[in-house]
Scaffold this motif. Structure first.
Motif, PDB file in Angstrom:
ATOM      1  N   GLY A 231       0.867  -1.234   0.033  1.00 42.12           N
ATOM      2  CA  GLY A 231       0.083   0.021  -0.122  1.00 42.12           C
ATOM      3  C   GLY A 231       0.741   1.023   0.029  1.00 42.12           C
ATOM      4  N   GLU A 232       0.156   2.423   0.089  1.00 41.80           N
ATOM      5  CA  GLU A 232       0.749   3.796  -0.044  1.00 41.80           C
ATOM      6  C   GLU A 232       1.402   4.223   1.347  1.00 41.80           C
ATOM      7  OE1 GLU A 232      -1.639   6.380  -2.049  1.00 41.80           O
ATOM      8  OE2 GLU A 232      -1.827   5.406  -3.832  1.00 41.80           O
ATOM      9  N   ARG A 233       2.466   5.004   1.246  1.00 42.37           N
ATOM     10  CA  ARG A 233       2.901   5.519   2.276  1.00 42.37           C
ATOM     11  C   ARG A 233       2.154   7.013   2.723  1.00 42.37           C
ATOM     12  NH1 ARG A 233       6.917   9.788   2.584  1.00 42.37           N
ATOM     13  NH2 ARG A 233       8.361   9.738   4.428  1.00 42.37           N
ATOM     14  N   TYR A 234       1.865   6.892   4.069  1.00 42.12           N
ATOM     15  CA  TYR A 234       1.013   7.969   4.673  1.00 42.12           C
ATOM     16  C   TYR A 234       1.850   8.939   5.454  1.00 42.12           C
ATOM     17  CZ  TYR A 234      -2.147  10.411   7.733  1.00 42.12           C
ATOM     18  OH  TYR A 234      -2.599  11.385   8.364  1.00 42.12           O
ATOM     19  N   GLN A 235       1.777  10.382   5.371  1.00 41.95           N
ATOM     20  CA  GLN A 235       2.254  11.142   6.458  1.00 41.95           C
ATOM     21  C   GLN A 235       1.410  12.146   6.821  1.00 41.95           C
ATOM     22  OE1 GLN A 235       5.643  14.081   5.174  1.00 41.95           O
ATOM     23  NE2 GLN A 235       6.780  12.541   6.289  1.00 41.95           N
ATOM     24  N   GLY A 236       1.160  12.322   8.176  1.00 44.76           N
ATOM     25  CA  GLY A 236       0.405  13.441   8.625  1.00 44.76           C
ATOM     26  C   GLY A 236       1.207  14.459   9.469  1.00 44.76           C
ATOM     27  N   VAL A 237       0.991  15.598   9.326  1.00 48.05           N
ATOM     28  CA  VAL A 237       1.647  16.666  10.043  1.00 48.05           C
ATOM     29  C   VAL A 237       0.531  17.457  11.029  1.00 48.05           C
ATOM     30  CG1 VAL A 237       3.045  18.822   9.580  1.00 48.05           C
ATOM     31  CG2 VAL A 237       3.363  16.965   8.055  1.00 48.05           C
ATOM     32  N   VAL A 238       1.158  17.798  12.217  1.00 45.49           N
ATOM     33  CA  VAL A 238       0.345  18.762  12.928  1.00 45.49           C
ATOM     34  C   VAL A 238       1.156  19.558  13.677  1.00 45.49           C
ATOM     35  CG1 VAL A 238      -1.329  18.493  15.220  1.00 45.49           C
ATOM     36  CG2 VAL A 238      -1.261  16.688  13.446  1.00 45.49           C
ATOM     37  N   GLY A 239       0.719  20.730  13.644  1.00 42.27           N
ATOM     38  CA  GLY A 239       1.370  21.846  14.498  1.00 42.27           C
ATOM     39  C   GLY A 239       1.313  21.639  16.133  1.00 42.27           C
ATOM     40  N   LEU A 240       2.423  22.033  16.643  1.00 41.84           N
ATOM     41  CA  LEU A 240       2.523  21.893  18.157  1.00 41.84           C
ATOM     42  C   LEU A 240       1.485  23.069  18.784  1.00 41.84           C
ATOM     43  CD1 LEU A 240       6.267  21.131  18.659  1.00 41.84           C
ATOM     44  CD2 LEU A 240       4.059  19.664  18.459  1.00 41.84           C
ATOM     45  N   GLU A 241       0.250  23.129  18.768  1.00 42.91           N
ATOM     46  CA  GLU A 241      -0.482  23.986  19.334  1.00 42.91           C
ATOM     47  C   GLU A 241      -0.946  23.763  20.742  1.00 42.91           C
ATOM     48  OE1 GLU A 241      -3.978  24.383  16.757  1.00 42.91           O
ATOM     49  OE2 GLU A 241      -2.693  24.748  14.946  1.00 42.91           O
TER      50      GLU A 241
ATOM     51  N   GLY B  94      -1.591  16.200  24.113  1.00 43.36           N
ATOM     52  CA  GLY B  94      -2.425  16.966  23.552  1.00 43.36           C
ATOM     53  C   GLY B  94      -2.498  17.188  21.963  1.00 43.36           C
ATOM     54  N   CYS B  95      -1.173  17.276  21.519  1.00 40.96           N
ATOM     55  CA  CYS B  95      -0.834  17.382  19.975  1.00 40.96           C
ATOM     56  C   CYS B  95      -1.379  16.231  19.556  1.00 40.96           C
ATOM     57  CB  CYS B  95       0.563  17.556  19.730  1.00 40.96           C
ATOM     58  SG  CYS B  95       1.142  19.194  20.460  1.00 40.96           S
ATOM     59  N   LEU B  96      -1.174  14.923  19.960  1.00 37.93           N
ATOM     60  CA  LEU B  96      -1.669  13.799  19.224  1.00 37.93           C
ATOM     61  C   LEU B  96      -3.229  13.529  19.378  1.00 37.93           C
ATOM     62  CD1 LEU B  96       1.051  11.250  20.437  1.00 37.93           C
ATOM     63  CD2 LEU B  96       0.327  11.573  18.353  1.00 37.93           C
ATOM     64  N   GLU B  97      -3.843  14.026  20.407  1.00 36.83           N
ATOM     65  CA  GLU B  97      -5.382  14.156  20.427  1.00 36.83           C
ATOM     66  C   GLU B  97      -5.721  15.108  19.339  1.00 36.83           C
ATOM     67  OE1 GLU B  97      -5.776  13.507  25.266  1.00 36.83           O
ATOM     68  OE2 GLU B  97      -6.363  15.222  24.395  1.00 36.83           O
ATOM     69  N   ASP B  98      -5.061  16.090  19.005  1.00 38.51           N
ATOM     70  CA  ASP B  98      -5.349  17.013  17.922  1.00 38.51           C
ATOM     71  C   ASP B  98      -5.340  16.157  16.413  1.00 38.51           C
ATOM     72  OD1 ASP B  98      -5.829  19.117  19.676  1.00 38.51           O
ATOM     73  OD2 ASP B  98      -4.273  20.268  19.191  1.00 38.51           O
ATOM     74  N   TYR B  99      -4.119  15.531  16.593  1.00 35.38           N
ATOM     75  CA  TYR B  99      -4.158  14.713  15.152  1.00 35.38           C
ATOM     76  C   TYR B  99      -5.038  13.707  14.945  1.00 35.38           C
ATOM     77  CZ  TYR B  99      -2.367  10.612  12.582  1.00 35.38           C
ATOM     78  OH  TYR B  99      -2.336   9.958  11.397  1.00 35.38           O
ATOM     79  N   PHE B 100      -5.603  13.033  15.918  1.00 31.83           N
ATOM     80  CA  PHE B 100      -6.766  11.832  15.769  1.00 31.83           C
ATOM     81  C   PHE B 100      -8.014  12.767  15.488  1.00 31.83           C
ATOM     82  CE2 PHE B 100      -4.023   8.967  18.229  1.00 31.83           C
ATOM     83  CZ  PHE B 100      -4.228   7.835  17.477  1.00 31.83           C
ATOM     84  N   MET B 101      -8.381  13.772  15.908  1.00 32.68           N
ATOM     85  CA  MET B 101      -9.515  14.457  15.944  1.00 32.68           C
ATOM     86  C   MET B 101      -9.392  14.939  14.266  1.00 32.68           C
ATOM     87  SD  MET B 101     -12.024  14.290  18.021  1.00 32.68           S
ATOM     88  CE  MET B 101     -12.995  15.481  17.057  1.00 32.68           C
ATOM     89  N   ARG B 102      -8.333  15.404  13.853  1.00 37.35           N
ATOM     90  CA  ARG B 102      -8.483  15.984  12.557  1.00 37.35           C
ATOM     91  C   ARG B 102      -8.137  14.989  11.178  1.00 37.35           C
ATOM     92  NH1 ARG B 102      -3.980  21.161  13.265  1.00 37.35           N
ATOM     93  NH2 ARG B 102      -5.244  22.013  15.071  1.00 37.35           N
ATOM     94  N   SER B 103      -7.362  13.791  11.689  1.00 39.13           N
ATOM     95  CA  SER B 103      -7.164  12.767  10.679  1.00 39.13           C
ATOM     96  C   SER B 103      -8.125  11.777  10.543  1.00 39.13           C
ATOM     97  CB  SER B 103      -5.770  12.356  10.783  1.00 39.13           C
ATOM     98  OG  SER B 103      -5.479  11.537  11.821  1.00 39.13           O
ATOM     99  N   GLU B 104      -8.380  11.300  11.838  1.00 36.31           N
ATOM    100  CA  GLU B 104      -9.533  10.236  12.185  1.00 36.31           C
ATOM    101  C   GLU B 104     -10.851  10.423  12.300  1.00 36.31           C
ATOM    102  OE1 GLU B 104      -8.045   7.202  11.442  1.00 36.31           O
ATOM    103  OE2 GLU B 104      -5.968   7.762  11.207  1.00 36.31           O
TER     104      GLU B 104
END
Length: 290
Positions: A124-134, A140-150
């Protein structure tokens, strides 16, 4: 059996929420033992290690994962590499003469930066996600990542101490919608966990203390371990990609080339005979690393 370096998955019977509890204490010690990191950097690597293990467990894939923090602060890079077998390694890079004082926060260390999650499945294809350190914390940054991407409500609870590193992840099951009150109730219970409990007690004891009034099924644990993928052969392949003149110049000046692995501290030394053998070895383009 040691309580350390295991990941336990669990499901709540009456609420569409899953959980993971991981202890990575021995793996963390292996990662930092060959480095003279400041205490806040060690702790951040421990948090990143916990987060990577928990993140990997939520994803159904065979392959590699990299979770890294990058920024313009005194800590320019903190990275954990792993795979679906929960084999992990990591390293941090700090600016020369940087002064990271005890109690430094995530933003004080990383500065203006971002969190990068890269998933490289075998198929399958490579995936990359980027999240600012807000957020103020890695969790907290990872919780933001899950809400935005998943688009999945997720909570992470990460604890580190001089005795180890461990954490818990709670996440709503995909395609199911438990009430917000139910999810908040479980998160409130989980938030009460103390560092010494999470790091030093067996997972089953921790889960019973947190959720003994809830109905939950706990599955068999998965081992977590430190594993570095460096080798003499891989370092030789890297040398073979460098300009011939550059390699020969080093050999002429030093009589050898010393390749050092930042992850595990291993050294691989090559003399002129070794370099000649590498250059004369048959190559197979289909087997080259990319």
């Amino acid at each position: 059996m040691s309580v350390q370096d295991q990941l336990h998955r669990y499901l709540f019977e009456n609420v569409a929420v899953r959980g993971e509890l991981v202890n990575v204490s021995e793996t963390w010690r292996e990662i930092v033992k060959n480095h003279d990191y400041a205490e806040p950097v060690k702790n951040l690597l421990g948090e990143l290690l916990v987060a990577t293990s928990l993140l990997t467990a939520t994803l159904k894939f065979d392959g590699d994962i990299t979770v890294q923090l990058q920024g313009d602060g005194p800590l320019t890079l903190a990275v954990i590499n792993g795979n679906n077998n929960q084999e992990l390694r990591g390293v941090a890079r700090v600016k020369e003469d940087a002064d990271i004082t005890p109690g430094s926060s995530l933003k004080e260390m990383v500065g203006n930066g971002y969190l990068v999650i890269t998933i490289s499945p075998e198929k399958g294809e490579r995936y990359q996600g980027v999240v600012g350190l807000e957020a103020d914390t890695l969790a907290g940054c990872l919780e933001d990542y899950f809400m935005r991407s998943e688009q999945l409500p997720t909570r992470l609870f990460i604890r580190t101490s001089d005795k180890g590193a461990a954490g818990i992840l709670l996440q709503v099951l995909p395609a199911q919608e438990p009430s917000q009150d139910d999810f908040n109730h479980l998160a409130t219970l989980t938030e009460t966990v103390k560092s010494e409990e999470l790091i030093e007690l067996p997972a089953t004891d921790v889960l019973w203390r947190l959720y003994h009034q809830e109905e939950a099924t706990v599955f068999d644990p998965t081992p977590v371990s430190f594993k570095c993928t460096c080798s003499r052969e891989r370092c030789g392949e890297v040398l073979n990609t460098l300009p011939v003149e550059e390699v020969d110049e080093i050999l002429e000046e030093d009589g050898k080339i010393d390749m050092h692995c930042d992850y595990c501290g291993s050294h691989y030394v090559y003399d002129a005979v070794d370099i000649a053998a590498i250059r004369n070895a048959p190559t197979n383009n289909s087997d080259q690393l990319h």
